[in-house]
Write an enzyme that holds these catalytic residues in place. Structure first.
Site, short mmCIF file in Angstrom:
data_model
loop_
_atom_site.label_atom_id
_atom_site.label_comp_id
_atom_site.label_asym_id
_atom_site.label_seq_id
_atom_site.Cartn_x
_atom_site.Cartn_y
_atom_site.Cartn_z
N SER A 135 0.76 -1.37 0.05
CA SER A 135 0.04 0.18 0.14
C SER A 135 0.26 0.61 -0.02
CB SER A 135 -0.87 0.23 1.01
OG SER A 135 -1.61 1.49 1.21
N ASP A 334 3.45 24.48 -1.00
CA ASP A 334 5.00 24.66 -0.89
C ASP A 334 5.86 22.92 -0.70
OD1 ASP A 334 4.91 24.47 2.03
OD2 ASP A 334 7.32 25.97 1.67
N HIS A 387 -7.39 -4.82 -1.11
CA HIS A 387 -6.00 -4.19 -1.03
C HIS A 387 -5.38 -5.24 -0.16
CE1 HIS A 387 -4.25 -0.91 -1.06
NE2 HIS A 387 -3.83 -0.20 0.75
#
Length: 409
Positions: A135, A334, A387
């Site tokens: 993952s 940023d 998953h």
């Protein structure tokens, strides 16, 4: 410390690393890792692999035996990394001003984890090692390939090929429909559960319900149980949770305890605090999941998935100390880059990845786009697993990926 249990010998390690690798003379933190090896191979000179756990903010597995590492341990020595801020590594506690905390937490993303790995690899005297990225560990692997491929011999990724230039908005635009499909499939399997879910949702919207830890169980917190639908067996677990929800006209104590445990972040607040920032390479995420929440998800029979919302930092005691810092992280515009597209395109380190076709958490479309842009990458696409396929059938998945990198399939 060395411990031997059936099928496994474990040795603990601690490493002092810079909080900010760009400032090696600055403050340091401890990163913990556990070396595991098959007992009959403990004294052998074996190749190393480092396991990169899912998350963000996930500690390495605590094993009672080889479990899903059994096939890897036939040939390798594995280092289970407690990524910075997790497990026995120095915890990421809510100290200092919100601005100071947000600045500190900015050093807990994939780029810092990769720098930790390189520090540890050199400290152990390892020339090159392999990675196993589950993952979010796959996200970290892509950053590793972008920033320090010289330390890597081969990479294996299970359900974690991130979109190289996908923003948080791109991710949630794709994953909300996947959650909707999981909900549809759940009610198709258990049609009687729609009325049960609706009754609980309406009860929570009209009645004050408190969880055992004192947090309120609101409708929106109840909805976050949809996270379960992305794991194998998750639909069944939710079904049986609903089956024993009521005692008379109130929700049972056992039900409330189970809901608390499924929806709490006591064991890993970093998962929530950093969740959206793991996708950003510049722009602010600005609470993407909240902004993109579709209107139909507000219905009483709907759930949400692997999404983090700002209300969680007000409603949940484990997250409240991080509330102001989380707002600052959501506003930050940023964020440094995590992936180098040009370097990934020219990559020569063998990469084998399994992409789960119906993955609710990591969009298969984004994963396959990344695979097409990653040099030396082989992909196995399957709808056999959710998953958590690595945990569900680790022996088969690891064998297949190792064969792919060896050129056997």
């Amino acid at each position: 410390m060395r411990v031997t249990m059936p099928g496994l010998t474990a040795v603990d390690h601690e490493f002092a690393v810079p909080l900010d690798h760009a400032d090696p003379a600055g403050p340091t933190i401890t990163v913990f890792a556990r070396e595991i090896v098959s007992p009959d191979k403990a004294g052998q000179d074996l190749p190393w692999a480092v396991f990169l756990q899912g998350g963000p903010g996930g500690k390495s597995p605590r094993l009672d035996g080889p479990a899903y590492f059994s096939h890897i341990l036939k040939t390798h020595r594995v280092l289970l990394l407690d990524q910075r801020g997790t497990g026995r590594s120095t915890p990421a506690v809510a100290e200092g001003s919100p601005k100071e905390l947000a600045r500190r937490l900015g050093h807990f993303r994939a780029d810092a984890i990769v720098a930790d790995c390189e520090h540890i690899r050199r400290a152990l005297g390892i020339e090159q090692w392999e990675t196993w990225g589950q993952s979010y560990g796959g996200f970290v692997t892509l950053t590793y390939l972008s920033q320090a491929p010289e330390g890597l011999k081969a990479c294996h990724i299970t359900g974690g090929l991130a979109g190289i230039d996908a923003s948080a908005d791109d991710v949630y635009t794709r994953t909300y429909p996947r959650v909707r499909e999981k909900i549809r499939a759940f009610y198709a399997r258990y049609p009687g559960d729609r009325a049960k879910v609706t009754a609980i949702a309406e009860h929570l919207s009209s009645t004050g319900v408190t969880l055992p830890d004192g947090d309120p169980l609101t409708f929106r917190r109840w909805q976050s149980l949809g996270m379960m639908l992305g794991r194998s067996g998750g639909a069944e677990k939710l079904h049986w949770l609903l089956d024993e929800a009521w005692i008379g006209g109130r929700l049972s104590d056992a039900f409330l305890y189970d809901v608390m445990m499924e929806t709490s972040f006591h064991a890993g607040p970093l998962y929530a605090v950093l969740h959206e920032s793991i996708y950003s390479q510049g722009p602010a995420t600005a609470w993407s999941a909240e902004r993109l929440l579709p209107d139909d998800f507000r219905a009483p029979d709907m759930f949400t998935g692997e999404m983090i919302y700002p209300w969680m930092f007000a409603d949940m005691r484990a997250l409240r100390p991080f509330r102001e810092a989380a707002e600052l992280l959501a506003e930050r515009d940023d964020w440094p880059p995590l992936y180098d597209a040009a370097r990934l395109a020219s990559n020569e380190v063998p990469v084998a990845a399994v992409v789960y076709h119906d993955d609710m958490y990591v969009d298969a479309g984004l994963s396959l786009d990344t695979a097409s842009r990653l040099g030396a990458c082989k992909v196995w696409v399957t709808n056999e697993y959710e998953h958590n396929g690595f945990r569900a059938d680790g022996r088969r998945i690891t064998a297949r990926l190792m064969e792919m990198n060896a050129g056997l399939v």
